[in-house]
Scaffold this motif. Structure first.
Motif, mmCIF file in Angstrom:
data_model
loop_
_atom_site.group_PDB
_atom_site.id
_atom_site.type_symbol
_atom_site.label_atom_id
_atom_site.label_comp_id
_atom_site.label_asym_id
_atom_site.label_seq_id
_atom_site.Cartn_x
_atom_site.Cartn_y
_atom_site.Cartn_z
ATOM 1 N N SER A 1 51.828 29.924 37.802
ATOM 2 C CA SER A 1 52.864 30.240 36.830
ATOM 3 C C SER A 1 52.274 30.259 35.422
ATOM 4 O O SER A 1 52.609 31.117 34.607
ATOM 5 C CB SER A 1 53.979 29.199 36.928
ATOM 6 N N ALA A 2 51.378 29.322 35.149
ATOM 7 C CA ALA A 2 50.749 29.282 33.826
ATOM 8 C C ALA A 2 49.908 30.525 33.590
ATOM 9 O O ALA A 2 49.804 31.010 32.474
ATOM 10 C CB ALA A 2 49.881 28.026 33.703
ATOM 11 N N ALA A 3 49.315 31.061 34.665
ATOM 12 C CA ALA A 3 48.464 32.228 34.519
ATOM 13 C C ALA A 3 49.276 33.516 34.430
ATOM 14 O O ALA A 3 48.798 34.515 33.922
ATOM 15 C CB ALA A 3 47.490 32.298 35.687
ATOM 16 N N ALA A 4 50.519 33.474 34.921
ATOM 17 C CA ALA A 4 51.325 34.692 34.996
ATOM 18 C C ALA A 4 51.986 35.013 33.652
ATOM 19 O O ALA A 4 51.767 34.330 32.662
ATOM 20 C CB ALA A 4 52.360 34.544 36.099
ATOM 21 N N ALA A 5 52.789 36.044 33.646
ATOM 22 C CA ALA A 5 53.238 36.678 32.405
ATOM 23 C C ALA A 5 53.937 35.719 31.426
ATOM 24 O O ALA A 5 53.693 35.766 30.230
ATOM 25 C CB ALA A 5 54.176 37.829 32.743
ATOM 26 N N ARG A 6 54.773 34.824 31.930
ATOM 27 C CA ARG A 6 55.580 34.022 31.005
ATOM 28 C C ARG A 6 54.715 33.107 30.122
ATOM 29 O O ARG A 6 54.957 32.969 28.936
ATOM 30 C CB ARG A 6 56.596 33.192 31.778
ATOM 31 N N HIS A 7 53.697 32.474 30.736
ATOM 32 C CA HIS A 7 52.870 31.540 29.963
ATOM 33 C C HIS A 7 51.521 32.155 29.579
ATOM 34 O O HIS A 7 50.944 31.782 28.564
ATOM 35 C CB HIS A 7 52.685 30.241 30.739
ATOM 36 N N ASP A 8 51.029 33.050 30.400
ATOM 37 C CA ASP A 8 49.892 33.901 30.055
ATOM 38 C C ASP A 8 48.675 33.154 29.546
ATOM 39 O O ASP A 8 48.369 33.159 28.361
ATOM 40 C CB ASP A 8 50.339 34.949 29.021
ATOM 41 N N LEU A 9 47.963 32.520 30.438
ATOM 42 C CA LEU A 9 46.770 31.751 30.055
ATOM 43 C C LEU A 9 45.713 32.604 29.363
ATOM 44 O O LEU A 9 44.875 32.077 28.633
ATOM 45 C CB LEU A 9 46.144 31.098 31.298
ATOM 46 N N GLU A 10 45.735 33.893 29.584
ATOM 47 C CA GLU A 10 44.675 34.729 29.003
ATOM 48 C C GLU A 10 44.773 34.798 27.488
ATOM 49 O O GLU A 10 43.827 35.229 26.820
ATOM 50 C CB GLU A 10 44.679 36.126 29.643
ATOM 51 N N ARG A 11 45.896 34.355 26.926
ATOM 52 C CA ARG A 11 45.980 34.226 25.472
ATOM 53 C C ARG A 11 44.879 33.313 24.953
ATOM 54 O O ARG A 11 44.412 33.450 23.833
ATOM 55 C CB ARG A 11 47.328 33.611 25.077
ATOM 56 N N PHE A 12 44.502 32.332 25.795
ATOM 57 C CA PHE A 12 43.492 31.359 25.365
ATOM 58 C C PHE A 12 42.120 31.700 25.940
ATOM 59 O O PHE A 12 41.214 30.882 25.918
ATOM 60 C CB PHE A 12 43.908 29.959 25.811
ATOM 61 N N GLY A 13 41.999 32.886 26.502
ATOM 62 C CA GLY A 13 40.721 33.290 27.075
ATOM 63 C C GLY A 13 40.455 32.705 28.444
ATOM 64 O O GLY A 13 39.358 32.825 28.967
ATOM 65 N N ALA A 14 41.465 32.060 29.022
ATOM 66 C CA ALA A 14 41.278 31.454 30.342
ATOM 67 C C ALA A 14 41.717 32.437 31.409
ATOM 68 O O ALA A 14 42.856 32.885 31.414
ATOM 69 C CB ALA A 14 42.093 30.174 30.448
ATOM 70 N N MET A 15 40.774 32.782 32.263
ATOM 71 C CA MET A 15 41.165 33.672 33.360
ATOM 72 C C MET A 15 40.546 33.204 34.664
ATOM 73 O O MET A 15 39.488 32.584 34.676
ATOM 74 C CB MET A 15 40.777 35.110 33.062
ATOM 75 N N PRO A 16 41.247 33.468 35.759
ATOM 76 C CA PRO A 16 40.761 32.952 37.038
ATOM 77 C C PRO A 16 39.572 33.741 37.556
ATOM 78 O O PRO A 16 39.524 34.965 37.437
ATOM 79 C CB PRO A 16 41.977 33.121 37.958
ATOM 80 N N ARG A 17 38.598 33.024 38.108
ATOM 81 C CA ARG A 17 37.465 33.662 38.768
ATOM 82 C C ARG A 17 37.457 33.199 40.218
ATOM 83 O O ARG A 17 37.717 32.038 40.514
ATOM 84 C CB ARG A 17 36.140 33.269 38.113
ATOM 85 N N SER A 18 37.118 34.113 41.102
ATOM 86 C CA SER A 18 37.192 33.788 42.524
ATOM 87 C C SER A 18 35.906 33.210 43.076
ATOM 88 O O SER A 18 35.810 32.928 44.257
ATOM 89 C CB SER A 18 37.571 35.029 43.327
ATOM 90 N N SER A 19 34.908 33.071 42.236
ATOM 91 C CA SER A 19 33.638 32.534 42.711
ATOM 92 C C SER A 19 33.215 31.366 41.825
ATOM 93 O O SER A 19 33.313 31.460 40.602
ATOM 94 C CB SER A 19 32.570 33.625 42.670
#
Lengths: 163, 162
Positions: free
Chosen positions: A45-63
């Motif tokens: 939820s934090a990563a999705a549109a409402r909270h949008d973690l990418e505002r802080f440069g945080a993005m998920p990596r799968s490896s």
């Protein structure tokens, strides 16, 4: 940078390499995308549109090879603990760990009768930030990531360590 | 068919292998079967046209108090004839052995592995009876009431809080 101030044009900025590296690292907290329990739902939820973690440069990596931060989101069972440790070891330095929620902090509701639960992920990996809550709201996770940014900015990776 | 009719049918067919019919307000009428006879009873229940129990809804291990016998409970359903029966097999705590129904009902494969993992009930004739939830090197069967958790697992401390 006192002596160098105002010596160049305004489009040239002067700083120390340490500060530059810390600034760029703290602005790209790429976290390792894996969840262990309900905390992972809050992380999504934090990563999705409402909270949008990418505002802080945080993005998920799968490896683990590409990740800087491991968010341990959920209950760490003893069976999973061996895997968590291995995944942590596969991450490249510098690396950080956020322990998200009561289970990862201390075993949470499994504290008393959880024969199968590790009572705190800090028993197997070094934890930088603890986020309380069961599960913590996305705002709490964001605050944890911001605290981690602060921690990154105060580090001295290149400077000689004083004895 | 009602549970009573099925019980009468089974005890006529298997005589001493069918122990009793337990009836209570709180759960479905339950036929107690000798643990070694579960496989043939289930074969009969599935293959007889008038019974036609084609679905094993659930299979569960059970420990009442940590002293008396362990048991395995089978919930069967006929989707064609829409009737139900519950079977129960009691087995010794130390050398528990129940015959497997995994070759009759595919559902039972993982359920029997779960009962083995958590209660230590051995299912004779199971194609691949190994732990399903815990690691292979785990000691003991944790849902048994007399289970005592170990102090360490692979060097990780299992804290005990009283």
């Amino acid at each position: 940078m006192g002596a160098l101030n105002h010596k160049f044009n305004e489009n040239i900025l002067i700083t120390s390499l340490d500060k530059l590296l810390n600034w760029s690292r703290s602005g790209s907290e790429w976290y390792f995308q894996f969840g262990l329990a309900c905390c992972a739902i809050e992380m999504m939820s934090a990563a999705a549109a409402r909270h949008d973690l990418e505002r802080f440069g945080a993005m998920p990596r799968s490896s683990p090879r590409q990740a800087d931060v491991m968010i341990v989101a959920g209950t760490v069972t003893l069976k999973m603990a061996t895997r968590v440790k291995r995944l942590y070891e596969q991450m490249a330095e510098p690396k950080y760990v956020i322990s998200m929620g009561s289970c990862a902090n201390s075993g949470g509701p499994y504290w008393q009768h959880g024969y199968h639960v590790l009572k705190g992920v800090d028993q197997i990996v070094p934890v930088d930030i603890y986020i309380p809550g069961c599960p913590p709201r996305p705002e709490a996770l964001i605050e944890g990531l911001l605290h981690l940014q602060k921690k990154m900015r105060e580090e001295h990776i290149l400077a000689k360590k004083e004895d | 068919m009602t549970e009573q009719e099925i019980y009468a049918d089974l005890s006529a067919k298997f005589s001493d292998k069918i122990v009793e019919l337990i009836e209570a307000e709180t759960f479905n009428p339950t036929v107690v079967v000798a643990p070694a006879a579960i496989t043939e009873v289930c074969h009969y229940l599935k293959d007889t046209e008038t019974l036609n129990f084609n679905s094993l809804m659930n299979l569960a291990g059970h420990d009442t108090d940590g002293e008396s016998d362990l048991s395995v409970i089978y919930h069967l359903h006929s989707t064609e004839l829409d009737h139900y029966i519950t079977l129960k097999a009691f087995t010794n705590r130390e050398n528990s052995e129940v015959s497997s129904v995994a070759n009759i009902y595919g559902t039972a494969d993982w359920h029997e592995r779960e009962a083995w993992d958590l209660y230590g009930i051995k299912f004779t004739g199971h194609p691949d009876l190994k732990r399903i939830l815990l690691e292979e090197d785990w000691e003991g069967h944790p849902l048994k009431k007399d289970y005592v958790a170990a102090e360490f697992y692979r060097g990780m401390r299992i804290e005990k809080v009283k």
